[in-house]
Write a protein that holds these residues in place. Structure first.
Motif, mmCIF file in Angstrom:
data_model
loop_
_atom_site.group_PDB
_atom_site.id
_atom_site.type_symbol
_atom_site.label_atom_id
_atom_site.label_comp_id
_atom_site.label_asym_id
_atom_site.label_seq_id
_atom_site.Cartn_x
_atom_site.Cartn_y
_atom_site.Cartn_z
ATOM 1 N N VAL A 170 6.551 10.339 -14.572
ATOM 2 C CA VAL A 170 7.198 9.116 -14.069
ATOM 3 C C VAL A 170 7.003 7.975 -15.058
ATOM 4 O O VAL A 170 7.921 7.187 -15.320
ATOM 5 N N CYS A 181 12.730 6.864 -12.048
ATOM 6 C CA CYS A 181 12.163 8.063 -11.444
ATOM 7 C C CYS A 181 11.039 7.703 -10.480
ATOM 8 O O CYS A 181 10.359 6.683 -10.649
ATOM 9 N N GLN A 182 10.826 8.548 -9.504
ATOM 10 C CA GLN A 182 9.778 8.345 -8.509
ATOM 11 C C GLN A 182 8.952 9.618 -8.370
ATOM 12 O O GLN A 182 9.468 10.730 -8.521
ATOM 13 N N THR A 454 9.818 18.221 -10.669
ATOM 14 C CA THR A 454 10.233 17.143 -9.785
ATOM 15 C C THR A 454 11.169 17.666 -8.737
ATOM 16 O O THR A 454 11.767 18.718 -8.874
#
Length: 474
Positions: A170, A181-182, A454
């Motif tokens: 991230v 992004c998370q 992810t």
């Protein structure tokens, strides 16, 4: 004058009258039956004893003459007689036949010429495992146009990620790529766990439009509409103005500009059907990750450091949208020689998708040849695409989509079971030794422990709709 009232009782019995009335017709009927039997001539059979039934047994002499085979048989000096005694109605008690008291036998001789049968002495003790499909069943056109494959050795490796790895991913997405992004995007890739896969073959490049158009033409007119297990395979310009394939009612064509680009907009059903048509199959999610990560758990197919020049994503920001021709970035190949496993188009795999699948798989221990959940609403995708930031192109990143969806950023490649697994013995096998031209691996870097998977992004991120507009994260 006296009278008897109507309905009064009789004074005398009339039984003798009724007996006389019954006797006369009875005698007449009996005499009629006797006369009939006498006329038929069977009267003696009603009074004579019944004789024992005569059992007729047919004895068949079968003359069997052997034909001499000098290589295996010796000639038979005399004819052989096999007597078969047929006893109608006989019963078997204790394994022995009960013979009738009298037999009247007839016999006949049948001559049969027996041809010797050669019994092979080299019968195999085991049957080799079948490949994805016999080569002889593949249409010649598809056999010629299908992609070359690289060898992926079997072995154990780690799938999944850790919170620390996701934190670093991230950070790079936000600071290096100006993305959004998370960490929540990685929840479907926890925890890291070991799995084992057998050796297999993987196509070195993604399937191109040229190859897919050849498949449609082999299938015939209107094949794209519902001839992929009853589902649409792909769209043409008749269904969507953004689809590049042209169908004129009899033939499918693709312009030269995209002929060597990865096919996109293909459904999961269309991808699976193509692979089966060329004698192959879609890889499993575990196989895909094994091919991309190799034995050292690399974050990207080529190593652990991102380089915009090695994969087609939407970075740098001024990069033109869309895919590149397959194999355009040879330095970005995986260790085993598979191109474009990061970026270009995301790739269908055979597994159903579940956010909790890694947790369930980790509880089972070292799973061998995992094939994903048994059902679901979506199919898994791997590799990221030209429509996403590098965060989504890492070797362990997971995405998902409906199997009947048409997306401009989704394509596929096929896998194949090796005809002889013995040629794939070691996990250290280098594809270069198998005749595959693989660029040298970049210098080793200090790896971040394991890779950084992810979750697929939410609907507003990392997506291109059917018109090709980009809404990627970052």
């Amino acid at each position: 004058m006296s009278y008897r009232p109507i309905g009064g009782r009789r004074q005398r019995s009339a039984a003798w009258q009724w007996a006389l009335i019954g006797f006369i017709p009875g005698m007449f009927c009996g005499l009629s039956v006797v006369v009939g039997i006498m006329l038929e001539g069977t009267l003696p059979t009603y009074f004579l004893p019944t004789p024992e039934p005569e059992v007729v047994t047919t004895v068949v002499h079968i003359v069997m003459t052997a034909t001499e085979d000098p290589s295996r048989l010796s000639p038979t000096p005399q004819s052989q007689f096999i007597v078969v005694t047929a006893t109608p109605g006989s019963a078997s008690t204790g394994g022995q036949s009960q013979q009738p008291p009298a037999q009247a036998a007839t016999s006949e001789v049948v001559s049969v010429q027996v041809q010797p049968t050669t019994i092979p002495t080299d019968i195999p003790t085991s049957v080799p495992a079948p490949t994805s499909a016999p080569t002889s069943a593949i249409p010649e056109l598809l056999r010629v146009v299908r992609s070359l494959t690289v060898t992926i050795p079997g072995g154990a490796f780690v799938m999944g990620t850790t919170p620390g790895e996701v934190t670093e991913a991230v950070r790079q997405c936000v600071t290096r790529d100006a993305g959004s992004c998370q960490a929540s995007y990685a929840q479907d890739s926890f925890p890291a766990h070991q799995v084992t896969v057998d050796a297999f073959l993987l196509e070195s490049t993604e399937v191109t439009f040229d190859q897919y158009v050849a498949f449609l033409n082999v299938r015939g007119p209107d094949a794209h509409i519902n001839r992929c297990a009853g589902f649409p395979c792909i769209q043409t310009q008749n269904e969507s103005p953004d689809a590049p394939i042209v169908f004129d009612g009899s033939t499918y064509t693709i312009g030269r500009g995209l002929s060597q680009h990865p096919v996109y907009g293909v459904t999961w059903y269309g991808a699976r059907e193509y692979c089966e048509a060329v004698g192959r199959r879609l890889p499993t999610e575990a196989e895909w990750e094994r091919a991309a990560r190799a034995d050292d758990g690399r974050i990207y197919p080529w190593g652990n450091a991102w380089d915009n020049a090695l994969a087609k994503t939407n970075r740098p920001l001024d990069a033109p949208p869309g895919s590149l021709q397959v194999g355009s970035l040879p330095l970005g190949a995986s260790f085993y020689g598979a191109y474009d496993m990061a970026g270009n188009v995301a790739e269908w795999v055979s597994d159903y998708y579940s956010e909790r699948h890694y947790e369930e798989q980790a509880r089972r221990g070292n799973v061998v040849n995992p094939t994903g959940p048994i059902n679901g609403q979506q199919k898994a995708l791997r590799g990221g695409s030209w429509n996403s930031v590098p965060f989504f192109s890492r070797t362990v990143h997971r995405q998902a989509e409906r199997p009947d969806a048409f997306q401009r950023w989704i394509g596929f490649r096929c896998a194949e079971d090796p005809a002889d697994a013995a040629i794939i013995g070691s996990a250290d096998l280098n594809p270069a030794t198998l005749g595959v031209d693989v660029p040298p691996a970049p210098p080793a870097e200090t790896p971040i422990p394991n890779a950084q998977p992810t979750l697929r992004p939410p609907p507003e991120a990392n997506r291109a709709d059917e018109t090709g507009s980009s809404t990627s994260a970052g």
